[in-house]
Write an enzyme that holds these catalytic residues in place. Structure first.
Site, short mmCIF file in Angstrom:
data_model
loop_
_atom_site.label_atom_id
_atom_site.label_comp_id
_atom_site.label_asym_id
_atom_site.label_seq_id
_atom_site.Cartn_x
_atom_site.Cartn_y
_atom_site.Cartn_z
N LYS A 21 0.85 -1.20 0.00
CA LYS A 21 0.00 0.00 0.00
C LYS A 21 0.89 1.25 0.00
CE LYS A 21 -4.44 0.78 2.26
NZ LYS A 21 -5.11 0.71 3.56
O1 G3P Z 1 -9.37 1.87 4.35
C1 G3P Z 1 -9.15 3.13 4.90
C2 G3P Z 1 -9.76 3.21 6.24
O2 G3P Z 1 -9.12 2.39 7.17
C3 G3P Z 1 -10.02 4.55 6.76
O3 G3P Z 1 -11.20 4.44 7.43
O4 G3P Z 1 -13.05 5.12 8.87
O5 G3P Z 1 -10.71 5.82 9.42
O6 G3P Z 1 -11.88 6.81 7.47
P1 G3P Z 1 -11.73 5.61 8.36
#
Ligand code: G3P
Length: 270
Positions: free
Chosen positions: A97
């Site tokens: 990634k």
């Molecule tokens: O895949 C990306 C993710 O982990 C971010 O999620 O909910 O922290 O925006 P969030």
């Protein structure tokens, strides 16, 4: 549509895999931090390397994204190669990634280091998941550089929307694909709109080596809208995947069917 677990929590990954509908895992430094905290709290002395190996084995050949932590071309490339060489032999399923633009200064400067690293890894046959995509043009660039996945962050664009329109929202708030009235950022009106535009732009330009991996999803409706928009993959927290199967009418129907079972029917199964 493929469903990836957006977590580094082994218990969650094991459980979701037992349901038979998981197709991969995505991690990032924040998710690894959560998993490390949980591991330490449990008193385990398992190393992070062994823990990651376990995740790769549970995913059993399905792609698992592991993120670099550097932000310059040479360092990201070295870390990407390290992650792939160290962990891919475990189950042949490592995806590296890379942030689309690792610049952290934000003074108008931009960094092409992410794109350069994507190209170099892709040229060596290493699959790359491009993270922190917030515009369709970033997705287009990453796909052109050879990325196997682009990850538009739907939930975090919706967070911007929440801030712009004010009010008291949490991660369960739902924003329709057409967006909230009065909010428009670079022609992207909602998280699902971002995903939808990424799907279109990649398809229109035949960049089919690259899958759109809808990320930062917060609720089942967003997953549904991303599926309808043609996103090839959705990565979601364990709780969102679990909530997708629930509906109060399903429970009501189960109770009614069960109450109506006559003895003759039960006897069939004896
Ligand atoms: O895949 C990306 C993710 O982990 C971010 O999620 O909910 O922290 O925006 P969030």
């Amino acid at each position: 549509m493929e469903f990836f677990l957006d977590t580094a929590d082994l218990d969650e990954i094991r459980e979701a895999y037992s349901w038979g509908i998981a197709d991969g895992v995505t991690t990032n430094p924040s998710l690894i931090k959560k998993a490390c905290d949980k591991l330490k709290a449990s008193g385990s002395d398992m190393s992070l390397a062994s823990y990651i190996e376990e995740i790769l084995k549970v995913a059993d050949g399905d792609p698992v994204s592991l993120e670099v932590i550097a932000s310059t071309e040479d360092a990201m490339l070295a870390q990407g190669l390290f992650l792939y060489e160290r962990f891919n032999p475990i189950a042949e399923n490592v995806v590296v990634k890379i942030p689309v633009n690792p610049d952290m200064i934000g003074d108008g400067e931009v960094a092409f280091d992410g794109l350069k690293v994507i190209k170099k890894l892709a040229d060596q046959g290493i699959p790359v998941n491009t993270t922190l995509i917030f515009s369709p043009e970033q997705a287009l660039l990453a796909a052109k550089a050879g990325a196997a996945y682009v990850s538009p962050f739907a939930g975090r664009i919706d967070d911007e929307l929440r801030r712009a329109i004010g009010g008291d929202f949490d991660k369960t708030a739902y924003f329709p694909e057409e967006g909230e009235e009065g909010y428009d950022d670079h022609g992207v009106v909602s998280g699902v709109d971002l995903v939808s535009q990424c799907v279109d732009i990649i398809a229109i330009h035949d960049l089919n080596h690259c899958k759109v991996l809808a990320a930062s999803l917060r609720n089942p409706q967003q997953v549904r809208e991303c599926a309808l928009a043609g996103s090839q993959v959705a990565t979601m927290p364990f709780g969102v995947l679990r909530d997708m199967v629930g509906h109060k009418k399903t429970i009501e129907g189960m109770k009614a069917f069960t109450a109506d079972v006559v003895p003759e029917y039960s006897k069939l199964f004896e």
